[in-house]
Enzyme design. Structure first.
Site, short mmCIF file in Angstrom:
data_model
loop_
_atom_site.label_atom_id
_atom_site.label_comp_id
_atom_site.label_asym_id
_atom_site.label_seq_id
_atom_site.Cartn_x
_atom_site.Cartn_y
_atom_site.Cartn_z
N CYS A 49 63.86 64.79 17.07
CA CYS A 49 64.40 64.27 15.81
C CYS A 49 64.95 65.48 15.05
CB CYS A 49 63.33 63.53 15.02
SG CYS A 49 62.28 64.60 14.08
N ARG A 105 59.22 67.61 18.73
CA ARG A 105 58.12 66.67 18.50
C ARG A 105 57.68 65.96 19.80
NH1 ARG A 105 59.28 63.50 13.04
NH2 ARG A 105 57.01 63.26 13.08
N ASP A 142 55.22 68.25 4.79
CA ASP A 142 56.03 67.17 4.19
C ASP A 142 56.36 67.44 2.73
OD1 ASP A 142 54.50 64.40 6.02
OD2 ASP A 142 55.90 65.98 6.60
#
Ligand code: EPZ
Length: 417
Positions: A116, A121, A304
Site C-alpha cells: 500500500c 506491509r 498513525d
C-alpha cells in the site's frame, strides 16, 4: 470526486465527540465469525473501511444489519471461505478473516493484500503463526490457501510486534486445541479490547496488552455484544487541530491512558492538556515549541499520529526531527506540506522540520489516510485557502471530519471537485 476547502486561521473553540475506533471495530467485526449466533457491535462509526468489512462478511455468508450506531452480524451460516481480491485490495485489514475462518471452518482462501502507499506491509508473521498452529499454508495465484483440520496450540514468537498478526492469532488460538503463547505480541489498546471481546464470548486469554499473551483454546464461542472504544487517533488528530490554531476545545472520549506518549510530546511542544470528566481539554499555545519524535509500537509514539504531529512541527518555533520506524514509506505528506510552505528535508527514515511562522494556503493532494488528516490540519493553520483533493483516503478513517471541525468554528466545507 469531492475535495475539502478550508479558509485557515480560525482558532477552534467548543467541544467534539470522538467516534468509535476504526482499528478496534475491524477485528471485532471479523471476530463475530468465530460464533454461530447473532452478535452486536455498537458505537460503530460510518466509515468506508467499515462498509468494506461488512461487505466482506456478507460475501462469506454472514447476514449483517446496521441498527443506529450498531452493527448486527449473524455468522451462523458461513457459505464461503474466500476473501476476494477486490475487497482485500480495498482494505488490507480483510486479512483478519484468516484466523476466524481457519478456526471455525478449518479452511480459508484470502487474497494477498499487496503493498500500500505507506509500505510493503507483508503478512509473513501471520502465516508463520498459523503454520505453528498446524495449518498448511500455500500461495496460489495471489491467494493464501490455509487448511487445518483442527488448530493445535503452539508457542508463537513474532519477529516484530504486529498489530494485525497479534489480532489474527488471538482469534485463531481462541478455538485451537490446548494452550498457545504469543510472544513479542503487539500491545495496542485495540488488541486489549479484542481480547476482552473474545473473553466475553467464552475465550480464555491472559496477558493481552503485554508482550506475552497466553490462550487456552475452547471448543466454541458465544456471540459477541460490545460497544467500541473511542478512536485514539481521531482524538489525537483533533487535539493537534486545537494546538495548531491556538484553540481551546474539549475532546469528548479522548482517554489519557491510551495516548500517554502523544500527550507527553504535545506537552513538550507547549500545548496545555487538562483531563476532564469525559475527555481532554486542549488549549493551543501562543507559540509551539519544536519536539523530536520517534514512532514505535505501543506504548511508544504511534505511527498513525506521525503525519499530524509533523504538521504541528511545521509551524513550531525551531527545528525538530521526526523518525518513522514502523513503516518504510510514510513521508508522502512531506511534499504536500512543502507546497504549503513547510521547510522539511528527508534523510531516509527521518525528516528534519524547520518551523515557519505561517503556512500558505494552496491546493494539495491526499495520498493516504493519515496524510489526508495532516493536510487538513495544515490548512486550518495556513493563511488564505487550502483545497485538499482525493479525500476518499480521509473517508476511510474519519467520520464527518469537516462537520466536526465546522462545529468547532473552522471555515471548512466539502465540495464537488
Ligand atoms: C495496524 O496495521 C493498523 N491498521 C495501522 O493503522 C497501524 O499503522 C499499524 O497497525 C501500526 O500501528 C489496523 O489496525 C486496521 P502491523 P497492521 O502489522 O496490523 C511489519 C491507519 O492509519 N509486518 O503492526 O498492518 C509491517 O510491514 C492504519 O489506521 C511484517 O513485516 O500493522 C510494518 O512495518 C495504517 N510482517 C510493521 O510490521 C507481518 O506479517 C507493523 O505492521 C506483519 C507486519
Amino acid at each position: 470526486m469531492h475535495k475539502i476547502v478550508i479558509k485557515g486561521g480560525v482558532p477552534l473553540k467548543g467541544e467534539v465527540r470522538i467516534s468509535g475506533a476504526k482499528n478496534a471495530v475491524l477485528p471485532l467485526l471479523f471476530a463475530t465469525l468465530l460464533s454461530d449466533g447473532q452478535s452486536e457491535i455498537c458505537n460503530v462509526p460510518a466509515l468506508r473501511d467499515i462498509d468494506t468489512a461488512v461487505a466482506l462478511l456478507n460475501t462469506l455468508g454472514a447476514t449483517t444489519e446496521r441498527v443506529g450506531d450498531c452493527c448486527q452480524v449473524n455468522a451462523s451460516a458461513i457459505q464461503s471461505i474466500e476473501a476476494p481480491y477486490d475487497l482485500v485490495r480495498t482494505m488490507r485489514a480483510s486479512v483478519l478473516v484468516l484466523g476466524p475462518l481457519l478456526a471455525r471452518c478449518g479452511h480459508a482462501r484470502v487474497s494477498l493484500p499487496g503493498g500500500c502507499a505507506i509500505g510493503a506491509r507483508p503478512i509473513d508473521q501471520h502465516l508463520k503463526g498459523f503454520e505453528a498452529l498446524g495449518a498448511k499454508i500455500t500461495l496460489d495465484h495471489g491467494y493464501v490457501e490455509a487448511h487445518a483440520e483442527r488448530l493445535r496450540g503452539a508457542h508463537i514468537i513474532f519477529d516484530m510486534p504486529t498489530v494485525g498478526g497479534t489480532e489474527n492469532l488471538l482469534m485463531a488460538t481462541a478455538l485451537a486445541e490446548g494452550e498457545s503463547i504469543i510472544e513479542n505480541a503487539a500491545r495496542e489498546p485495540e488488541i486489549v479490547q479484542l481480547a476482552e471481546a473474545l473473553i466475553s464470548m467464552g475465550a480464555k486469554i491472559e496477558g493481552a496488552g503485554t508482550a506475552r499473551i497466553q490462550i487456552e483454546g475452547v471448543s466454541s464461542l458465544n456471540p459477541l455484544k460490545i460497544s467500541v472504544m473511542p478512536d485514539r487517533i481521531e482524538a489525537g488528530t483533533f487535539m493537534i487541530a486545537s494546538a495548531m490554531t491556538g484553540g481551546d476545545i474539549l475532546v469528548r472520549g479522548a482517554q489519557q491512558r491510551d495516548q500517554e506518549a502523544l500527550l507527553q510530546k504535545m506537552a513538550e511542544a507547549g500545548v496545555m492538556i487538562h483531563p476532564e470528566r469525559d475527555g481532554l481539554r486542549v488549549v493551543g499555545p501562543e507559540k509551539l515549541m519544536p519536539v523530536d519524535i520517534r514512532t514505535s509500537t505501543f506504548p511508544g509514539f504511534p505511527t498513525d499520529m506521525q503525519a499530524q504531529f509533523m504538521a504541528m512541527m511545521a509551524i513550531a518555533d525551531g527545528t525538530s526531527r521526526v523518525s518513522e520506524n514502523v513503516f518504510e514509506n510514510r513521508f508522502m505528506h512531506v511534499c504536500e506540506l512543502q507546497r504549503l510552505g513547510a521547510d522539511i528535508s528527508i534523510d531516509g527514515h527521518s525528516a528534519q522540520i524547520h518551523g515557519v511562522k505561517q503556512l500558505l494556503g494552496a491546493p494539495v493532494m491526499a495520498t493516504d489516510l493519515r496524510a489526508s488528516a495532516c493536510l487538513i490540519l495544515a490548512g486550518l493553520a495556513a493563511d488564505n485557502t487550502t483545497e485538499v483533493s482525493r479525500i476518499y483516503h480521509l473517508d476511510r478513517g474519519y467520520e464527518r471530519i469537516e462537520e466536526k471541525l465546522a462545529g468547532l468554528g473552522a471555515c471548512i466545507e466539502r465540495v464537488l471537485e
